[in-house]
Write a protein that holds these residues in place. Structure first.
Motif, short mmCIF file in Angstrom:
data_model
loop_
_atom_site.label_atom_id
_atom_site.label_comp_id
_atom_site.label_asym_id
_atom_site.label_seq_id
_atom_site.Cartn_x
_atom_site.Cartn_y
_atom_site.Cartn_z
N PHE A 180 47.59 48.21 27.31
CA PHE A 180 48.01 47.85 28.65
C PHE A 180 46.94 47.13 29.10
O PHE A 180 46.66 46.52 30.10
CB PHE A 180 48.36 48.98 29.66
N SER A 181 45.85 46.74 28.20
CA SER A 181 44.66 46.16 28.55
C SER A 181 44.60 44.78 28.94
O SER A 181 44.34 44.40 30.01
CB SER A 181 43.65 46.16 27.37
N VAL A 182 45.40 43.94 28.50
CA VAL A 182 45.90 42.57 29.01
C VAL A 182 46.56 42.65 30.29
O VAL A 182 46.47 41.84 30.96
CB VAL A 182 46.43 41.85 27.94
N VAL A 183 47.57 43.74 30.64
CA VAL A 183 48.12 43.71 31.81
C VAL A 183 47.02 44.04 32.85
O VAL A 183 47.14 43.64 33.86
CB VAL A 183 49.12 44.84 31.67
N GLU A 184 46.24 45.13 32.52
CA GLU A 184 45.22 45.55 33.61
C GLU A 184 44.21 44.36 33.83
O GLU A 184 43.84 44.14 34.89
CB GLU A 184 44.50 46.70 32.99
N GLN A 185 43.76 43.62 32.72
CA GLN A 185 42.96 42.54 33.04
C GLN A 185 43.71 41.40 33.99
O GLN A 185 42.78 40.78 34.88
CB GLN A 185 42.65 41.91 31.56
N MET A 186 44.90 40.94 33.64
CA MET A 186 45.47 40.13 34.28
C MET A 186 45.86 40.62 35.97
O MET A 186 45.53 39.92 36.82
CB MET A 186 46.82 39.69 33.91
N ALA A 187 46.18 41.79 36.16
CA ALA A 187 46.06 42.52 37.39
C ALA A 187 44.88 42.37 38.32
O ALA A 187 44.81 42.14 39.37
CB ALA A 187 46.80 44.05 37.38
N ASP A 188 43.83 42.80 37.58
CA ASP A 188 42.37 42.79 38.30
C ASP A 188 41.94 41.52 38.74
O ASP A 188 41.35 41.13 39.64
CB ASP A 188 41.48 43.50 37.06
N GLN A 189 42.40 40.30 37.57
CA GLN A 189 42.09 39.05 37.89
C GLN A 189 42.70 38.53 39.22
O GLN A 189 42.23 37.38 39.92
CB GLN A 189 42.47 38.21 36.82
N LEU A 190 43.93 38.80 39.60
CA LEU A 190 44.89 38.37 40.32
C LEU A 190 44.54 39.40 41.69
O LEU A 190 45.05 38.85 42.65
CB LEU A 190 46.11 38.19 40.10
N GLY A 191 43.90 40.21 41.58
CA GLY A 191 43.97 41.25 42.54
C GLY A 191 45.26 42.09 42.83
O GLY A 191 45.80 42.20 44.23
N GLY A 192 45.85 42.13 41.87
CA GLY A 192 47.35 42.92 42.04
C GLY A 192 47.30 44.24 41.38
O GLY A 192 46.36 44.74 41.24
N ALA A 193 48.52 44.67 41.60
CA ALA A 193 48.87 46.17 41.01
C ALA A 193 49.66 46.19 39.50
O ALA A 193 50.25 45.05 39.26
CB ALA A 193 49.78 46.83 41.76
N VAL A 194 49.24 47.28 38.70
CA VAL A 194 49.94 47.44 37.34
C VAL A 194 51.25 48.10 37.57
O VAL A 194 51.30 49.15 38.10
CB VAL A 194 49.17 48.01 36.40
N GLY A 195 52.32 47.55 36.87
CA GLY A 195 53.45 48.22 36.83
C GLY A 195 53.82 48.32 35.24
O GLY A 195 53.11 47.80 34.44
N ALA A 196 55.02 49.05 35.29
CA ALA A 196 55.52 49.39 33.99
C ALA A 196 57.27 49.42 33.82
O ALA A 196 57.70 49.71 34.72
CB ALA A 196 54.80 50.57 33.19
#
Length: 329
Positions: free
Chosen positions: A225-241
């Motif tokens: 999930f590292s790329v998911v978390e990186q994008m969420a942090d870059q956009l200031g968003g939340a991580v879902g699954a």
């Protein structure tokens, strides 16, 4: 844009405690913004704590703040909040009562509408004034239909989905008057005692159900999930699954979106390695914009996506992150 001239009552929430201070929540700011979009009249608020964040309430146009006596009562109990809102509703003739559409908020809306002899609408995504009445909108049937409706009797109780409205401060802050509210609590309210309440440890990111941006990982991330978390942090968003990701133990079950998880309605949903099976799609179709990155060109998610990229997420997402960084995002 047509507006009412009658006041609107808003049930607000705060985080924090008496020692460290209470902070007005983002969904509450969105509710107050919606109230300002619906009326030129006064905006009153209920604060479920003894020391509300008055400077923030002022920035969102609140004129009066009702603070109910919560001695030995918990605002986590829906009946307690409904009783307090019912007492506040008697202070004026309100055009509507607004609250957040979450687990407690939906129960509050139902109980309050029964006591007022009116109607409640939940999971609302937009409101407007038409011919002197408030018209509400929500998505139904897994987001495949949008319904528009009005409460035809009494004071409408409207529960708004978080992130459905962008919070905006008023041009001229108000000077809110704080009014203590004496509430005659009902048997259901007094029948529940909250012995202990522990706030779930957060990841530092915004709550999934309240996030304006959600980045979701599916089977395609293959446990990483590292790329998911990186994008969420870059956009200031939340991580879902997706359910598969949660079932495999790649991420905590609380992040699961879909039929057996949570439903989200962010401004932007980004699916990373998500195929878009129906049990997941029903939890995201109320999103304003859906972006999908998947290596299967026949994946169902492309049928509902506003923008889709067919490709390897391990190549596409790093390029997207680099482009975002170049744009200063």
């Amino acid at each position: 844009m047509e507006k009412l001239d009658t006041p609107i009552l808003v049930i607000t929430d705060h985080t924090g405690n008496a020692d460290d201070g209470f902070v007005l929540t983002a969904p509450s700011k969105q509710l107050l913004t919606l109230a300002g979009q619906l009326t030129n009249g006064r905006i009153d608020a209920i604060a479920l704590n003894p020391k509300p964040e008055l400077d923030q309430l002022a920035k969102y146009g609140v004129s009066r703040v009702f603070t109910p006596d919560l001695t030995q009562m918990s605002p986590r109990v829906a009946a307690v909040v409904a009783d307090a809102a019912y007492e506040a509703a008697k202070q004026d003739s309100y055009a509507a009562i607004l609250n957040v559409s979450n687990y407690r908020g939906r129960e509050v809306a139902a109980g309050l509408a029964v006591r007022l002899g009116s109607g409640a609408v939940v999971d609302v995504t937009a409101c407007r004034v038409l011919d002197g009445q408030i018209e509400a909108k929500k998505s139904v049937l897994a987001g495949s239909w949008t319904t528009v409706f009005k409460v035809t009797r009494g004071t409408p109780v409207i529960a708004l989905r978080p992130s459905s409205v962008d919070a905006e401060e008023v041009d001229s802050p108000t000077d809110p008057q704080v009014i203590a509210l004496d509430v005659d609590y009902s048997t259901p309210a007094r029948g529940v005692e909250v012995v202990e309440s522990v706030e779930q440890a957060g990841s530092g990111r915004v709550s999934l159900t309240e996030a304006p941006i959600v980045v979701c990982g599916g089977r395609g991330v293959d446990g990483d999930f590292s790329v998911v978390e990186q994008m969420a942090d870059q956009l200031g968003g939340a991580v879902g699954a997706t359910r598969v990701a949660a079932d495999e133990g790649w991420i905590d079950r609380s992040a699961q979106i879909g039929q057996t998880g949570v439903t989200v309605a962010p401004n932007l949903y980004v699916g990373v390695g998500v195929s878009g099976a129906v049990h997941h799609a029903c939890g995201i179709q109320a999103s304003r914009h859906i972006v999908a990155v998947c290596d299967d060109p026949d994946a169902p998610i492309f049928e509902i996506a506003d923008f889709g990229v067919v490709g390897d997420l391990n190549e596409v997402i790093p390029q997207a992150l680099e482009a975002l960084a170049e744009k200063g995002l």
